[in-house]
Design a protein around this motif. Structure first.
Motif, PDB file in Angstrom:
ATOM      1  N   PHE A  20     -41.453  78.153   1.651  1.00  0.00           N
ATOM      2  CA  PHE A  20     -42.406  77.083   1.400  1.00  0.00           C
ATOM      3  C   PHE A  20     -42.856  77.112  -0.055  1.00  0.00           C
ATOM      4  CE2 PHE A  20     -46.884  75.772   1.210  1.00  0.00           C
ATOM      5  CZ  PHE A  20     -46.812  74.509   1.746  1.00  0.00           C
ATOM      6  N   TRP A  24     -41.382  74.288  -2.853  1.00  0.00           N
ATOM      7  CA  TRP A  24     -42.306  73.338  -3.483  1.00  0.00           C
ATOM      8  C   TRP A  24     -42.238  73.458  -4.983  1.00  0.00           C
ATOM      9  CZ3 TRP A  24     -45.639  69.504  -1.744  1.00  0.00           C
ATOM     10  CH2 TRP A  24     -45.585  69.286  -0.367  1.00  0.00           C
ATOM     11  N   GLY A  27     -38.593  72.386  -5.977  1.00  0.00           N
ATOM     12  CA  GLY A  27     -38.434  70.973  -5.652  1.00  0.00           C
ATOM     13  C   GLY A  27     -39.226  70.098  -6.612  1.00  0.00           C
ATOM     14  N   LEU A  28     -40.490  70.487  -6.857  1.00  0.00           N
ATOM     15  CA  LEU A  28     -41.317  69.740  -7.811  1.00  0.00           C
ATOM     16  C   LEU A  28     -40.646  69.706  -9.177  1.00  0.00           C
ATOM     17  CD1 LEU A  28     -45.028  70.807  -7.208  1.00  0.00           C
ATOM     18  CD2 LEU A  28     -44.157  68.470  -7.325  1.00  0.00           C
ATOM     19  N   SER A  48     -32.323  65.074  -1.998  1.00  0.00           N
ATOM     20  CA  SER A  48     -32.824  66.258  -1.292  1.00  0.00           C
ATOM     21  C   SER A  48     -32.600  66.113   0.206  1.00  0.00           C
ATOM     22  CB  SER A  48     -34.309  66.483  -1.597  1.00  0.00           C
ATOM     23  OG  SER A  48     -35.071  65.394  -1.144  1.00  0.00           O
ATOM     24  N   ASN A 139     -37.500  74.147   6.193  1.00  0.00           N
ATOM     25  CA  ASN A 139     -37.022  74.323   4.825  1.00  0.00           C
ATOM     26  C   ASN A 139     -36.568  72.999   4.219  1.00  0.00           C
ATOM     27  OD1 ASN A 139     -37.538  77.022   4.896  1.00  0.00           O
ATOM     28  ND2 ASN A 139     -35.440  77.645   5.339  1.00  0.00           N
ATOM     29  N   TYR A 142     -39.706  71.074   3.277  1.00  0.00           N
ATOM     30  CA  TYR A 142     -40.377  71.567   2.057  1.00  0.00           C
ATOM     31  C   TYR A 142     -39.644  71.052   0.818  1.00  0.00           C
ATOM     32  CZ  TYR A 142     -42.138  75.169   5.305  1.00  0.00           C
ATOM     33  OH  TYR A 142     -42.685  75.836   6.357  1.00  0.00           O
ATOM     34  N   TRP A 143     -38.328  71.166   0.853  1.00  0.00           N
ATOM     35  CA  TRP A 143     -37.516  70.776  -0.298  1.00  0.00           C
ATOM     36  C   TRP A 143     -37.636  69.275  -0.543  1.00  0.00           C
ATOM     37  CZ3 TRP A 143     -35.597  72.523  -4.500  1.00  0.00           C
ATOM     38  CH2 TRP A 143     -34.563  71.864  -5.145  1.00  0.00           C
ATOM     39  N   PHE A 145     -40.106  67.195   0.357  1.00  0.00           N
ATOM     40  CA  PHE A 145     -41.402  66.773  -0.151  1.00  0.00           C
ATOM     41  C   PHE A 145     -41.629  67.216  -1.581  1.00  0.00           C
ATOM     42  CE2 PHE A 145     -42.347  65.145   3.875  1.00  0.00           C
ATOM     43  CZ  PHE A 145     -43.382  64.252   3.676  1.00  0.00           C
ATOM     44  N   GLY A 146     -41.221  68.447  -1.900  1.00  0.00           N
ATOM     45  CA  GLY A 146     -41.370  68.918  -3.275  1.00  0.00           C
ATOM     46  C   GLY A 146     -40.620  68.009  -4.245  1.00  0.00           C
ATOM     47  N   SER A 147     -39.369  67.716  -3.927  1.00  0.00           N
ATOM     48  CA  SER A 147     -38.539  66.907  -4.824  1.00  0.00           C
ATOM     49  C   SER A 147     -39.095  65.499  -4.975  1.00  0.00           C
ATOM     50  CB  SER A 147     -37.110  66.776  -4.293  1.00  0.00           C
ATOM     51  OG  SER A 147     -36.633  67.983  -3.823  1.00  0.00           O
ATOM     52  N   LEU A 149     -42.212  64.415  -4.432  1.00  0.00           N
ATOM     53  CA  LEU A 149     -43.475  64.428  -5.174  1.00  0.00           C
ATOM     54  C   LEU A 149     -43.215  64.586  -6.665  1.00  0.00           C
ATOM     55  CD1 LEU A 149     -46.047  66.506  -3.125  1.00  0.00           C
ATOM     56  CD2 LEU A 149     -46.095  64.074  -3.688  1.00  0.00           C
TER      57      LEU A 149
END
Lengths: 234, 111
Positions: A20, A24, A27-28, A48, A139, A142-143, A145-147, A149
């Motif tokens: 997580f 994040w 990915g961010l 992603s 997983n 998480y990837w 949403f991070g990407s 965002l």
């Protein structure tokens, strides 16, 4: 079935907490990186979801910025993700009997989900299929949403992002180093670097990858005997 | 690249990734041992490929002009040092990237 699924989620979630944090952050960074490279958030969002292989997605940014060369894109993906072949081989038995979840478990088998699903000691009262399903789905989520965002908010960043692209170099240096520390002998690491540098000098920055990949494969095939011997002695 | 070329490129990456993930389940029945040659490649390919990728990341560094690759060299040194010290993947990546950004923005700004 609902109870089985919920129980497996409770067992699976703690295993994914380190991922997580990592996904994040990476990915961010990946989303922001795509954004500052001139791509809207749709790109990191869809990539992603569909690719789900972090290092390859960073490389894809480069591919998209370069000249159109689908064959090179495919060859590069096969080489970079070749390790997944071996994840699959290791998981052949573990994925037996997981029913409809099997397709998604194979689709979403990134490095991190593989490491958890391959090593986790799943309690006997927890359904294995559901456990691995949740690990993979969390997983993936998480990837994603991070990407996304990162892609959305990248355009609102007002600090100087020059040099952010080094995140990809840093990532591969770390992966390379981890691999290096795991091995007693470093012949193949030298082959990888040596062949690539030679091809870079001969073919130039835009053309060196395919010859480098071919050269590495050929050398590994021809040097199999000595390399295998070295392994037995070391 | 236009949009359809981009879609084809991304599609190739998706296709390649899916081939590497699904192929074992298609060609190796779970009850048979994996061919020795495939196992050999599984052991030797990763180190070589990651070495190649490090070179790939640095392919546009000019050693003879500009900052002579010094920011890259220093930042990679920072990544390696951080990683050998703490062995925390994210810390090494974040720390090295921060060092690099500081170097190219403040110490070696492009003319």
């Amino acid at each position: 079935m609902e109870r089985t699924a919920r129980k497996a989620l409770h067992a699976a979630f703690p295993y994914t907490i380190p991922i997580f944090a990592g996904f994040w952050f990476l990915g961010l960074t990946y989303g922001v990186y795509m954004n500052v490279s001139g791509f809207s958030f749709w790109y990191p969002m869809l990539m992603s979801l569909t690719i789900l292989a972090g290092s390859m997605e960073f490389v894809t940014v480069h591919l998209l910025l370069g000249a159109f060369n689908p064959l090179q894109a495919l060859a590069m993906t096969l080489m970079i993700n070749a390790r997944h072949l071996f994840y699959g081989i290791s998981m052949l038995d573990r994925l037996k009997g997981t029913g409809w979840k099997k397709f998604y478990l194979i689709f979403g088998m990134c490095d991190e989900s593989f490491s958890i699903n391959y090593t986790a000691k799943i309690p006997p009262e927890v359904d294995r299929g559901w456990f691995m399903f949740w690990v993979t789905l969390l997983n993936h989520f998480y990837w994603f949403f991070g990407s996304t965002l990162g892609g959305v908010f990248g355009s609102f960043l007002h600090f100087n992002t020059e040099g952010l692209d080094f995140v990809m170099t840093a990532m591969f240096v770390v992966i390379f180093l981890e691999q290096w520390l795991k091995e007693k002998r470093h012949y193949t690491a030298f082959i990888g670097i040596g062949v690539s540098v030679l091809c870079l000098l001969f073919f130039g920055a835009d053309q060196f990858l395919l010859p480098a990949m071919g050269g590495i494969l050929v050398l590994l095939i021809f040097l199999r005997k000595p390399l295998e011997q070295g392994r037995e002695e070391g | 690249m236009n949009i359809s070329q981009q879609i084809i490129t991304i599609g190739m990456v998706v296709l390649g990734t899916m081939i590497t993930r699904f192929l074992p389940f298609i060609i190796f029945p779970a009850n048979k041992p994996t061919p020795a040659f495939v196992q050999y490649l599984g052991r030797t390919l990763p180190a070589a490929v990651f070495g190649m990728l490090v070179v790939y990341c640095l392919k546009n560094v000019q050693l003879l002009t500009g900052s002579h690759g010094l920011p890259e060299l220093i930042a990679i040194g920072a990544v390696v040092a951080l990683h050998l010290w703490k062995r925390q993947m994210l810390l090494s990546i974040a720390g090295g990237t921060a060092v690099y950004m500081l170097l190219v923005q403040l110490v070696f700004p492009a003319a």
